[in-house]
Each structure stands twice: as C-alpha cells, then as structure tokens.
Design a protein around this motif. Structure first.
Motif, short mmCIF file in Angstrom:
data_model
loop_
_atom_site.label_atom_id
_atom_site.label_comp_id
_atom_site.label_asym_id
_atom_site.label_seq_id
_atom_site.Cartn_x
_atom_site.Cartn_y
_atom_site.Cartn_z
N GLY A 1 15.42 5.67 -10.26
CA GLY A 1 14.16 6.26 -10.68
C GLY A 1 13.09 6.46 -9.63
O GLY A 1 12.08 7.12 -9.89
N ILE A 2 13.25 5.93 -8.43
CA ILE A 2 12.15 5.90 -7.45
C ILE A 2 11.83 7.27 -6.86
O ILE A 2 12.72 8.01 -6.45
CB ILE A 2 12.45 4.90 -6.32
N TYR A 3 10.53 7.59 -6.83
CA TYR A 3 9.96 8.68 -6.03
C TYR A 3 9.23 8.03 -4.86
O TYR A 3 8.60 6.98 -5.02
CB TYR A 3 8.94 9.49 -6.82
N THR A 4 9.27 8.66 -3.69
CA THR A 4 8.59 8.06 -2.54
C THR A 4 8.34 9.12 -1.48
O THR A 4 8.62 10.31 -1.68
CB THR A 4 9.41 6.89 -1.99
N THR A 5 7.81 8.68 -0.35
CA THR A 5 7.59 9.54 0.82
C THR A 5 8.13 8.82 2.05
O THR A 5 8.35 7.61 2.04
CB THR A 5 6.09 9.81 1.04
N ALA A 6 8.31 9.58 3.13
CA ALA A 6 8.74 8.96 4.38
C ALA A 6 7.70 7.96 4.88
O ALA A 6 8.04 6.91 5.42
CB ALA A 6 8.99 10.03 5.43
N GLU A 7 6.43 8.27 4.69
CA GLU A 7 5.37 7.35 5.12
C GLU A 7 5.49 6.02 4.40
O GLU A 7 5.38 4.94 5.01
CB GLU A 7 4.01 7.98 4.83
N ASP A 8 5.74 6.06 3.09
CA ASP A 8 5.90 4.82 2.33
C ASP A 8 7.18 4.09 2.71
O ASP A 8 7.23 2.85 2.74
CB ASP A 8 5.89 5.11 0.83
N MET A 9 8.24 4.84 2.97
CA MET A 9 9.50 4.20 3.36
C MET A 9 9.36 3.47 4.69
O MET A 9 10.01 2.42 4.91
CB MET A 9 10.63 5.23 3.43
N VAL A 10 8.53 3.98 5.60
CA VAL A 10 8.28 3.25 6.85
C VAL A 10 7.61 1.91 6.54
O VAL A 10 7.98 0.87 7.10
CB VAL A 10 7.41 4.10 7.80
N LYS A 11 6.64 1.89 5.64
CA LYS A 11 5.98 0.64 5.26
C LYS A 11 6.98 -0.34 4.66
O LYS A 11 6.96 -1.54 4.95
CB LYS A 11 4.86 0.92 4.26
N TRP A 12 7.85 0.19 3.80
CA TRP A 12 8.85 -0.66 3.14
C TRP A 12 9.86 -1.20 4.14
O TRP A 12 10.21 -2.39 4.10
CB TRP A 12 9.53 0.17 2.05
N MET A 13 10.33 -0.36 5.06
CA MET A 13 11.28 -0.83 6.07
C MET A 13 10.61 -1.87 6.98
O MET A 13 11.25 -2.86 7.37
CB MET A 13 11.83 0.34 6.88
N ARG A 14 9.34 -1.66 7.32
CA ARG A 14 8.64 -2.65 8.15
C ARG A 14 8.61 -4.01 7.47
O ARG A 14 8.77 -5.04 8.12
CB ARG A 14 7.21 -2.18 8.43
N TRP A 15 8.38 -4.02 6.16
CA TRP A 15 8.38 -5.30 5.45
C TRP A 15 9.75 -5.97 5.54
O TRP A 15 9.84 -7.17 5.80
CB TRP A 15 8.00 -5.11 3.98
N HIS A 16 10.80 -5.20 5.37
CA HIS A 16 12.14 -5.77 5.42
C HIS A 16 12.49 -6.28 6.83
O HIS A 16 13.31 -7.19 6.97
CB HIS A 16 13.17 -4.73 4.98
N ALA B 1 0.82 -1.21 0.00
CA ALA B 1 0.00 0.00 0.00
C ALA B 1 0.85 1.26 0.00
O ALA B 1 0.56 2.24 0.68
CB ALA B 1 -0.97 0.01 1.18
N MET B 2 1.92 1.24 -0.79
CA MET B 2 2.81 2.40 -0.93
C MET B 2 2.30 3.26 -2.08
O MET B 2 2.86 3.26 -3.18
CB MET B 2 4.24 1.93 -1.15
N ALA B 3 1.23 4.01 -1.82
CA ALA B 3 0.52 4.73 -2.87
C ALA B 3 1.33 5.84 -3.51
O ALA B 3 1.05 6.24 -4.65
CB ALA B 3 -0.78 5.29 -2.32
N ASP B 4 2.33 6.36 -2.81
CA ASP B 4 3.11 7.49 -3.33
C ASP B 4 4.50 7.08 -3.82
O ASP B 4 5.36 7.94 -4.02
CB ASP B 4 3.26 8.57 -2.25
N THR B 5 4.72 5.79 -4.01
CA THR B 5 6.02 5.31 -4.47
C THR B 5 5.90 4.75 -5.88
O THR B 5 5.02 3.93 -6.16
CB THR B 5 6.57 4.21 -3.53
N GLY B 6 6.76 5.23 -6.77
CA GLY B 6 6.73 4.75 -8.14
C GLY B 6 7.83 5.37 -8.97
O GLY B 6 8.72 6.06 -8.45
#
Length: 403
Positions: free
Chosen positions: A277-292, A236-241
C-alpha cells in the motif's frame, strides 16, 4: 524523447545534467560522458555521483519506461536522479518529490512496525497470530504448531500467495477490492496451513495482509496510523503513507501496465496496506534508508531485529518466490543475499503495482542503500534493474570501506 535527469547532491543543491542527444542515435557511453557536474566536488562525492549517474542512465535506457528515479545513500552522502518524464508526453521530468508506489516494498515498512513494537515489548515476534484474531476467527494450527507473527513476516506460514473473496460483486471495478480482512480471517479460521509453519518459504501477500491487521489489533489503532506513528512522523517523511491527499495526487507519476497502457492506479484495499500500500518519494526513501543505516542507541534494538536473518533457506523443504538461488534466507520482510563477488551482503526487497516496479537494497555493514523505481511493469526489465543495482553496490563498496 530527450534524456532528462535531475540530481540532488549531498549538499541538497540541484545539479541539472546537460541535455543529451536523441536516444535513438547516441550510445550509452556518449550519454554518460555528456552529463557534466555543475559544481566543485570532493573526490568521494564525485565518485558517488559518477557511479550513480552511469548506473541510472543505463537502467533508464534498458528499462524503456517513461520515467525512472534512482536514490543512493552512502554514509553521509546521497544522490537522487530522475530520468525521462513523470507522465508519458508531459515533458516534466521526475524528481525527488515525485510520488510513486512501491508495491511489495511496503512489506519491509510493515516489518519495521513489527520490529519497533517487538523492541518495545508491545508484542513478541513468536506470538501466535490467534492472539490478535477477531472473536471466533482463531486460525487453525498445523498439528501442534500455530502460525506466529514471525512466520508471517518471513513468508514461512505455509499460506497461499493471494486470497480473494469470491463474493466480491462482479461490477466492482477496483481489482483490489476483492481483498478483504473479513474474508482473510474467515478463510484462515477454516483452513489449516498447507505445511507446518517454519518449514517452507512461500511468498504470501495474504500472510502480510494478516500481519498488518494483527499489528493494528495489537497496537489498538489502524495499521496506517501505526506506520505514521512509528515510521513516517519520526523521520519527517511527509509524502509517505497509505493514502494520497488531494494536494499530493498531481505529483503521482503515471506508470504503464504490462500492456503498455497508462495504469489506472486503483487504490489498495485496507488489508493490502501492509503488503503493497505504500506511496512515497525518493526524498522520503533517502530519509528511511538513512535510518536503517544509522547506529544510534534509540533505533538500534528495532534495527537489530529488522536486519537479522530469521529463516535460513538451508533445511527448508520448499522455496517459492524468495530468490532461492541467490539468497541465504528471510529477514523481517527482507530477502538476505550473501556477500559474493564484491557485492556486499544485501537486504533486498522488490515491488510492483499500479504501473511501477521498484527495488531497494540495504547494506548496513557498508552504510549503503540504493532505491530505484521505474514507471512501467515489466518483469524482464526488472531482472536488469536488479542486476544493475547489485553492480552499483559492488562499485560503491570499496569507497565506502575507506571512509
């Protein structure tokens, strides 16, 4: 300019810090002590908040960037703090939804796609790159040793750092337009690696561009769609792409180039997507780090591949651009640093593009992740940020051990 900061606490409530005095006349200690928390907090939460607060203020003051965002994940807790301004002179502070570019941190997103596809048997890490080459563009081998996907993901394919198409029209304004997949494949089908793959570590954006294109060919869809399918949609990383929508563009922070000018933020070419190429937000990076940092059965096979040390530096003939004096070797896109002087074993990746410099570290053993991005390109500044992140990791490890 006043120091501003916003913080997202573990409960997801916003916790505004008190306005600090003018930067020119207030010491770092006074700034930190003046920022109080507007909620009751458990001791564990307070320790995380205070450590992140002090580290974030110090990084912002030392970076002299218009804005800086820090995100920290420790176990189930997280903190997001924004400092300065989203754009110079805007008076608007960056926050959890401010969009940033992470440059070469994109490489570990590409490595996540590689690990996910390998974990499900869609491809093999040791598959030769030639298997995914366009017709008639098979890469030349070094004697009997082909370039593999693993070689590309660990910067050990013996390839140049960049490979620009000399036929790019002189009137082309976007400097990234000179990087083209067609030219990449043309070049590698006519040139052998400089060194036997697997024997030398040399940082290569060119290699990751080839990896991204190969992943797209293996998956039967564009690389950007693989990122969405394998990473951003499930989390659900809506702002990452890899591209911004018109609705997202106003939230993109403005960074400064190496000369202190607002960077025009040229869009990366398609073949650059896997490398930068990645654009993202801190909110999305928290989700991504949690997965890792998680340990669920579904994600464990891909994480096991993504976090492994695949190319130890010991025994390699050359080390260029891979933090040779402070790391053990390469994972899939990650630089693996050993545990040392209370700093835990870290997987780290840095990036710089479009007026931004970023750094992310993971300590899977300690369930700790730290992401920071500053809106200014300055390599001397980055050295300070890198050390501050490692110091913060050392501070947070003792608390993480006992949780």
């Amino acid at each position: 300019m006043p120091l501003r900061r916003t913080v997202t606490a573990p409960t997801s409530r916003r916790i505004p810090g008190r306005k600090a005095a003018r930067l020119a006349v207030v010491s770092l200690l006074a700034v930190v002590l003046s920022a109080g928390w507007q909620r009751q907090a458990a001791a564990e939460d307070l320790a995380l908040q205070d450590a992140a607060s002090m580290a974030g203020v110090a990084m912002f003051l030392n970076a002299r960037a218009p804005g800086l965002i820090l995100a920290v994940v420790r176990g189930e807790d997280s903190v997001i703090a924004g400092y300065g301004e989203a754009a110079p002179g805007s008076g608007k502070e960056p926050d959890r939804r401010s969009i940033v570019r992470v440059g070469s941190v994109s490489k570990v997103f590409a490595a996540d796609v590689l690990a996910a596809m390998a974990a499900t048997g869609q491809l093999a890490l040791d598959a030769p790159l030639s298997r995914y080459a366009p017709p008639g563009k098979a890469p030349l081998d070094f004697a009997d040793r082909p370039i593999t996907l693993l070689d590309l993901a660990t910067h050990s394919a013996g390839l140049p750092r960049e490979m620009a198409d000399p036929a790019t029209p002189a009137e082309e304004k976007n400097p990234f337009a000179t990087f083209k997949a067609s030219y990449y494949w043309d070049w590698i089908s006519g040139h052998r690696p400089a060194y036997r793959p697997g024997t030398t570590a040399m940082y290569s954006n060119f290699g990751f561009g080839l990896l991204g294109d190969a992943l797209g060919r293996a998956g039967g869809k564009p690389f950007a769609e693989l990122v969405r399918e394998r990473i951003t949609a499930p989390l659900a990383m809506a702002d990452t792409g890899l591209r911004l929508s018109e609705a997202q563009k106003p939230r993109l922070m403005t960074g400064l180039d190496p000369f202190g000018k607002p960077d025009p933020n040229w869009e990366a070419s398609e073949v650059m997507q896997a490398s930068a190429g990645i654009y993202t937000t801190a909110e999305d990076m928290v989700k991504w780090m949690r997965w890792h940092l998680a340990d669920d059965a579904a994600g464990r096979p891909a994480r096991t591949l993504a976090h492994a040390l695949w190319r130890p530096h010991d025994g390699l003939a050359r080390l260029v651009g891979v933090e040779a004096t402070d790391s053990d070797g390469m994972g899939l896109g990650w630089i693996v640093s050993p545990a040392r002087e209370r700093v835990p074993l870290l997987l780290g990746k840095s990036g710089g593009i479009g007026g931004f410099m970023s750094y992310v570290v993971l300590s899977p053993n300690r369930k700790l992740g730290i992401f920071v991005v500053a809106s200014r390109v300055d390599f001397a500044m980055f050295g300070g940020i890198r050390q501050a992140v490692r110091d913060l990791a050392a501070e947070l490890v003792p608390a993480a051990e006992g949780r």
